[in-house]
Structure formats: structure tokens, C-alpha cells
Design a protein around this motif. Sequence first.
Motif, PDB file in Angstrom:
ATOM      1  N   SER A  99      -1.222  -0.325   2.474  1.00 27.52           N
ATOM      2  CA  SER A  99      -1.144   1.101   2.233  1.00 27.52           C
ATOM      3  C   SER A  99       0.196   1.705   2.662  1.00 27.52           C
ATOM      4  N   CYS A 100       0.613   1.425   3.913  1.00 31.08           N
ATOM      5  CA  CYS A 100       1.831   2.086   4.401  1.00 31.08           C
ATOM      6  C   CYS A 100       3.010   1.121   4.553  1.00 31.08           C
ATOM      7  N   CYS A 102      -4.423   2.938   8.867  1.00 26.61           N
ATOM      8  CA  CYS A 102      -4.893   3.117   7.480  1.00 26.61           C
ATOM      9  C   CYS A 102      -6.328   2.611   7.296  1.00 26.61           C
ATOM     10  N   CYS A 133      -3.345  -1.767   8.172  1.00 27.44           N
ATOM     11  CA  CYS A 133      -3.043  -1.608   9.593  1.00 27.44           C
ATOM     12  C   CYS A 133      -4.091  -0.680  10.224  1.00 27.44           C
ATOM     13  N   THR A 181       3.726  -1.023   6.867  1.00 31.00           N
ATOM     14  CA  THR A 181       4.180  -1.442   8.200  1.00 31.00           C
ATOM     15  C   THR A 181       3.601  -2.814   8.542  1.00 31.00           C
ATOM     16  N   CYS A 226       0.988  -3.970   5.887  1.00 30.00           N
ATOM     17  CA  CYS A 226      -0.141  -3.144   5.459  1.00 30.00           C
ATOM     18  C   CYS A 226       0.003  -2.775   3.980  1.00 30.00           C
TER      19      CYS A 226
END
Length: 250
Positions: free
Chosen positions: A156-157, A179, A176, A159, A154
Motif C-alpha cells: 500500500s505505502c 496499513c 506494513c 515502506t 508494503c
Amino acid sequence: MKSKTEAIIISSMNLGDADKLVSFFSLDRGMLKGVAKNARKSFKRFGAGLESFTLVRLHLYEREHQELVRLESSEIIEQHASIGCELGRAAAGAVMLELVREMSPLGERNAPAFLLLSHVLHLLDEGEEPLFLLSVFMIKFLSLLGYQPKLDHCLSCGTRPKGEAMFLGMKGGILCPSCMRSSEEPEIRLSAGAVGFYYHVLRMDMEKVSRLKPSHNIIRELDRAFAAHTFCILGKRLKSTDFLKTVCTI
Ligand SMILES: [Zn+2]
């Protein structure tokens, strides 16, 4: 300076009364354009060796600082004649050629990209499924040019999504499920199956790729993601995708 190279004819159009302006993707020099003098009158030097999709050996004459090379003659190595005889194959092949023409820098050698195009056109000519081959070509070609989208974590995060993710064309990556909500881009959802297929194709040799049997949904998801991705890179849509959509259900 005289030279010869293997090349795939991307397009050719009439120029004046007797000449042709030809775009081709070559093994030694990447994407080039050239003029074939008297091509419409000299069957001996060119024959059918300036038709789109044809793999040829071109004899060139180049002058320094001139963008257009001169084509002296063309010998056919592999004609790929059946691509033009079936609409689905012709349409998928046209998208591949447009992608090569629009994305390859002029005069820059990229032997792996040339060999990929040559291999995929051979399989298309032999009757392999056109939309499957187009997907394979997109995945490998964009990666060879350095435009590989990142679908494994992802944006953004960080994962690694286990299920569905959302593709962001502008960023060339995914979000993901947790997000997803904050994004303002139109949604292009990618299933875990589509992401899995993408990475299989990236890692696999072309000789083995035909063993993969993705569902139609996977091909459709990747087609939408790649349309958004190439739009962001080029700043425009590929024209030949309109033709493809009229002859194939994506
Ligand atoms: Zn996330």
C-alpha cells in the motif's frame, strides 16, 4: 521420435491389466505424462523405476500432437527409498510432488526447478528436517516458476516494514502495520524473522541452505502464507497438506 531424459517420478497408477499411467517431472521436457506398456509384467524394463520420488533415466517414445508419451524403459539413478519409510518425510515429499504436478506447465523445460526438486529429495532422503525442507522448496520453486511473493515492501505505502507485517494471499505481498487495519482479508502475520529467512533462502545456494536454523514459528508462519498464496494461484488447496497436518505439527 525416441529420446531419453532424467526424470523424477511424481506418481504412477495402474491402467488396464498390465500398464501404468505415469506422471513425471523431467530435466529436458518439464512435466509430462506417459504410459508404460506392460509395466506390471516387465520387471526387466521398469523394475522399481516407476515409484514416486525416484530419480530415473527414462527412455521415451513420442509422437507429435500426442499428450501422452510412451515409456520404453526406466533405469534408477537414485531411489530415495527412505522418504517413504517415515511419515513426516513422506508427507512433506508428497506436498512437494503435488506442487510440482499442479504448477508446472506440461512439456515446458525448467532445468533449475528440476535440479531443485532433485536436490531437496536427496536431502529429505538423507534425513534433513522435512518441514524445513518443504519451506525451502516452496520458497525457491515458486520463485523459479515466476510466482515469487514480494515480502520486502508494503503493497500500500511502499515502506519496508521493520517488524511484523501481514501477508495478503490474493495480492502475493505484505502490508506494513500502519496499513494493516483497512484490509478485509483474514490475517496471516509474518514476523521480521520469517521475512528474513525467506530472503536468505531465495539468495542462498542449496549447498548452503542447511546451515540456516529457523524456529518452528518461522516455518509455521511461512507455511500459512504459502498455503494462502498457492490457493490464490491454483484456485484450490493442495490435497496432500491434509496428510501433512495429521503427521506433523505445523
Ligand atoms: Zn504500508
